[in-house]
Design a protein around this motif. Sequence first.
Motif, PDB file in Angstrom:
ATOM      1  N   UNK A   1       0.849  -1.187   0.000  1.00  0.00           N
ATOM      2  CA  UNK A   1       0.000   0.000   0.000  1.00  0.00           C
ATOM      3  C   UNK A   1       0.885   1.239   0.000  1.00  0.00           C
ATOM      4  N   UNK A   2       0.774   2.032  -1.063  1.00  0.00           N
ATOM      5  CA  UNK A   2       1.635   3.203  -1.212  1.00  0.00           C
ATOM      6  C   UNK A   2       0.878   4.521  -1.124  1.00  0.00           C
ATOM      7  N   UNK A   3      -0.455   4.500  -1.147  1.00  0.00           N
ATOM      8  CA  UNK A   3      -1.187   5.752  -1.075  1.00  0.00           C
ATOM      9  C   UNK A   3      -2.532   5.536  -0.392  1.00  0.00           C
ATOM     10  N   UNK A   4      -3.004   6.612   0.226  1.00  0.00           N
ATOM     11  CA  UNK A   4      -4.250   6.590   0.965  1.00  0.00           C
ATOM     12  C   UNK A   4      -5.078   7.802   0.565  1.00  0.00           C
ATOM     13  N   UNK A   5      -6.380   7.691   0.652  1.00  0.00           N
ATOM     14  CA  UNK A   5      -7.235   8.829   0.392  1.00  0.00           C
ATOM     15  C   UNK A   5      -8.455   8.789   1.288  1.00  0.00           C
ATOM     16  N   UNK A   6      -8.983   9.953   1.620  1.00  0.00           N
ATOM     17  CA  UNK A   6     -10.191  10.034   2.418  1.00  0.00           C
ATOM     18  C   UNK A   6     -10.940  11.302   2.023  1.00  0.00           C
ATOM     19  N   UNK A   7     -12.222  11.178   1.705  1.00  0.00           N
ATOM     20  CA  UNK A   7     -13.022  12.335   1.327  1.00  0.00           C
ATOM     21  C   UNK A   7     -14.195  12.466   2.288  1.00  0.00           C
ATOM     22  N   UNK A   8     -14.601  13.722   2.531  1.00  0.00           N
ATOM     23  CA  UNK A   8     -15.682  14.027   3.467  1.00  0.00           C
ATOM     24  C   UNK A   8     -16.607  15.033   2.806  1.00  0.00           C
TER      25      UNK A   8
END
Length: 211
Positions: free
Chosen positions: A177-184
């Motif tokens: 796992x090289x990247x993460x994202x989170x949207x609100x």
Amino acid sequence: MPSITRRRALSGAVALLTGFAGCSGESSSSSSYPPEDVANVAFDPESYSLRNPRPEPTVWTDERPTPDEEGNHYWNHVFVTSADDAATVSFANVPGAADARDFIDSTDYDAATVYVEQSTVQECFAPELCHVRWSETDVHTSYARRYRDADVACETDAEDVVATLVRIPAVLDPDDISSYGSSHGSGTCERRNERIRRRANATAGTPGGAR
């Protein structure tokens, strides 16, 4: 500033509409996002959340993280991929920690991975997890922003740490796992999930798209 209930917070919505990351509507935080045509999506996934009124790690593995010289903690993401991993997980002394332990211990790690995402949230708001998307190298979560229950006292300029434990129905290798994202966003989970379903259907209908 004195504590206020959600009803009083609503009357001061100008201050509160900034939401999680300081802007109304949609906000996000990530190093990069999974591709929009990622096929792996779990809507309303099994999850459990812990809320901590102190600015500190709430879930961690092995030794408790300590702040650097500027006071920053590096504890945003935790992966639990086996019963051995689960044995190394610790929780802050907050309500619900025992149930969070049960959530981790009851996971079938032959079929699932527990992903723990931690972030600060304005005290008058609560994140509602809508879906999680993943690939072999990326994880992306989507949350709807909602007010906390009307009888919960809160302050407009205070923040809590919320740790969300997400049971992803796949076996992932954290080293990949090289990247993460989170949207609100302020929309409902129904709207946010429908948007992803439409994208998936559009992709499936294009030549060479997913089927």
